[in-house]
Design a protein around this motif. Structure first.
Motif, PDB file in Angstrom:
ATOM      1  N   TYR A  43      -1.491   0.525 -10.148  1.00 17.89           N
ATOM      2  CA  TYR A  43      -2.042   1.097  -8.877  1.00 17.89           C
ATOM      3  C   TYR A  43      -3.400   0.736  -9.194  1.00 17.89           C
ATOM      4  O   TYR A  43      -4.088   1.060  -9.999  1.00 17.89           O
ATOM      5  CB  TYR A  43      -1.801   2.682  -8.594  1.00 17.89           C
ATOM      6  CG  TYR A  43      -0.310   3.100  -8.504  1.00 17.89           C
ATOM      7  CD1 TYR A  43       0.154   3.472  -7.265  1.00 17.89           C
ATOM      8  CD2 TYR A  43       0.564   3.063  -9.676  1.00 17.89           C
ATOM      9  CE1 TYR A  43       1.466   3.948  -7.205  1.00 17.89           C
ATOM     10  CE2 TYR A  43       1.770   3.239  -9.306  1.00 17.89           C
ATOM     11  CZ  TYR A  43       2.328   3.956  -8.144  1.00 17.89           C
ATOM     12  OH  TYR A  43       3.784   4.323  -7.995  1.00 17.89           O
ATOM     13  N   PHE A  95      -3.604  10.260  -8.355  1.00 17.40           N
ATOM     14  CA  PHE A  95      -4.804  10.022  -7.252  1.00 17.40           C
ATOM     15  C   PHE A  95      -4.641  10.628  -6.121  1.00 17.40           C
ATOM     16  O   PHE A  95      -5.475  11.384  -5.426  1.00 17.40           O
ATOM     17  CB  PHE A  95      -4.744   8.539  -6.876  1.00 17.40           C
ATOM     18  CG  PHE A  95      -5.061   7.673  -7.974  1.00 17.40           C
ATOM     19  CD1 PHE A  95      -6.376   7.796  -8.687  1.00 17.40           C
ATOM     20  CD2 PHE A  95      -4.196   6.563  -8.496  1.00 17.40           C
ATOM     21  CE1 PHE A  95      -6.628   6.835  -9.749  1.00 17.40           C
ATOM     22  CE2 PHE A  95      -4.784   5.694  -9.466  1.00 17.40           C
ATOM     23  CZ  PHE A  95      -6.093   6.013 -10.294  1.00 17.40           C
ATOM     24  N   ARG A 114      -3.146   3.752  -2.494  1.00 15.78           N
ATOM     25  CA  ARG A 114      -3.301   2.650  -3.694  1.00 15.78           C
ATOM     26  C   ARG A 114      -2.665   1.353  -3.160  1.00 15.78           C
ATOM     27  O   ARG A 114      -1.822   1.708  -2.519  1.00 15.78           O
ATOM     28  CB  ARG A 114      -3.193   3.178  -4.964  1.00 15.78           C
ATOM     29  CG  ARG A 114      -3.806   4.136  -5.537  1.00 15.78           C
ATOM     30  CD  ARG A 114      -5.277   3.974  -5.958  1.00 15.78           C
ATOM     31  NE  ARG A 114      -6.177   5.259  -5.648  1.00 15.78           N
ATOM     32  CZ  ARG A 114      -7.426   5.133  -6.444  1.00 15.78           C
ATOM     33  NH1 ARG A 114      -7.787   4.133  -7.232  1.00 15.78           N
ATOM     34  NH2 ARG A 114      -8.183   6.212  -6.127  1.00 15.78           N
ATOM     35  N   LYS A 151       0.954  -1.209   0.184  1.00 17.55           N
ATOM     36  CA  LYS A 151      -0.159   0.158   0.018  1.00 17.55           C
ATOM     37  C   LYS A 151       0.874   1.175  -0.124  1.00 17.55           C
ATOM     38  O   LYS A 151       1.792   1.523   0.795  1.00 17.55           O
ATOM     39  CB  LYS A 151      -1.080   0.071   1.247  1.00 17.55           C
ATOM     40  CG  LYS A 151      -2.083   1.203   1.163  1.00 17.55           C
ATOM     41  CD  LYS A 151      -2.655   1.257   2.682  1.00 17.55           C
ATOM     42  CE  LYS A 151      -3.634   0.089   2.866  1.00 17.55           C
ATOM     43  NZ  LYS A 151      -4.304   0.210   4.023  1.00 17.55           N
ATOM     44  N   PRO A 191      -7.248  -0.178  -6.828  1.00 18.59           N
ATOM     45  CA  PRO A 191      -8.044   0.234  -5.557  1.00 18.59           C
ATOM     46  C   PRO A 191      -7.893  -0.452  -4.419  1.00 18.59           C
ATOM     47  O   PRO A 191      -7.338  -1.701  -4.551  1.00 18.59           O
ATOM     48  CB  PRO A 191      -9.549   0.029  -6.255  1.00 18.59           C
ATOM     49  CG  PRO A 191      -9.391   0.108  -7.582  1.00 18.59           C
ATOM     50  CD  PRO A 191      -7.970  -0.528  -7.760  1.00 18.59           C
ATOM     51  N   GLU A 203      -0.177   7.340  -3.881  1.00 19.34           N
ATOM     52  CA  GLU A 203       0.279   7.857  -5.350  1.00 19.34           C
ATOM     53  C   GLU A 203       0.293   9.327  -5.407  1.00 19.34           C
ATOM     54  O   GLU A 203      -0.891   9.936  -5.090  1.00 19.34           O
ATOM     55  CB  GLU A 203      -0.581   7.161  -6.103  1.00 19.34           C
ATOM     56  CG  GLU A 203      -0.149   6.972  -7.745  1.00 19.34           C
ATOM     57  CD  GLU A 203      -0.238   8.349  -8.482  1.00 19.34           C
ATOM     58  OE1 GLU A 203       0.864   8.841  -9.032  1.00 19.34           O
ATOM     59  OE2 GLU A 203      -1.148   9.201  -8.416  1.00 19.34           O
TER      60      GLU A 203
END
Length: 219
Positions: free
Chosen positions: A191, A86, A90, A79, A193, A82
């Motif tokens: 990347y 974003f 991500r 994790k 969700p 980014e």
């Protein structure tokens, strides 16, 4: 089958191999030198041909999956934040390509290109932690039909001096289709969700356009 990005390099390799072979057979020299030149000619040609190979891949089109954009080995699953597009957290999966891997880049999902940008930069080794933000790179974001956005980033390595990116903003694209090429060793970060279901593990070897990186959660 060879990638169109290799036409010039293959032509040069063929020319070099031909010149070395002609020299080996027309110039007086010891037999061992002749053999060495012929081996060098074969080596140059084989290396370039294998690097620009573009094998056919059978992508199973599936709106619930994210496929690997490249051949290579999974070197990071974590994790991260980014920071370019974003600007939030991500799940990042990094796939490292050695010079022996196929270097074609493929779209991990189908949809529409929302963002495509090239960044000049450094040439740190591709596995360096800062390579994703400091090396020469391209960032592409795809709007998936389920409203999720997937970002992938082509990253140049210490040897890769040219990134080719075919993604153009607002293009409608097909999962597994050719989206670019990176020359001579590199890496691609994807990347996802935070709720994506990861289906790969560290050090796993992947095939671009076929291996499934992750799946979307049920809507």
């Amino acid at each position: 089958m060879f990638h169109k990005e290799g036409i010039v390099s293959i032509a040069i390799a063929v020319s070099v191999a031909a010149i070395l072979s002609i020299v080996a057979f027309t110039v007086e020299m010891p037999v061992w030198t002749q053999i060495l030149l012929l081996l060098l000619a074969a080596f140059v040609l084989i290396i370039i041909l294998q690097f620009f190979r573009n094998p056919s891949r059978k992508t199973i089109l599936d709106d619930t999956t994210i496929v690997s954009p490249v051949d290579g080995k999974v070197v990071v699953i974590e994790k991260v934040t980014e920071n370019e597009y974003f600007k939030d957290e991500r799940i990042m999966i990094s796939v490292f390509m050695s010079p022996l891997n196929v270097h074609v880049t493929r779209y991990p999902v189908g949809g529409k290109v929302a963002y495509s940008k090239y960044h000049p930069g450094k040439y740190l080794v591709a596995w360096h932690p800062k390579a994703s933000e400091e090396n020469e790179r391209t960032t592409v974001v795809i709007n998936h039909k389920n409203t999720a956005q997937i970002l992938y980033r082509q990253i140049a390595g210490a040897l890769a001096k040219r990134i080719v990116n075919y993604a153009t903003q607002d293009d409608s694209i097909v999962q597994g289709a050719d989206s670019g090429f990176i020359k001579f060793g590199s890496r691609v970060d994807v990347y996802l969700p935070l709720d994506a279901i990861i289906t790969v593990e560290l050090n796993q070897k992947l095939k671009g356009g076929e291996s499934i990186l992750a799946k979307f959660t049920d809507e």
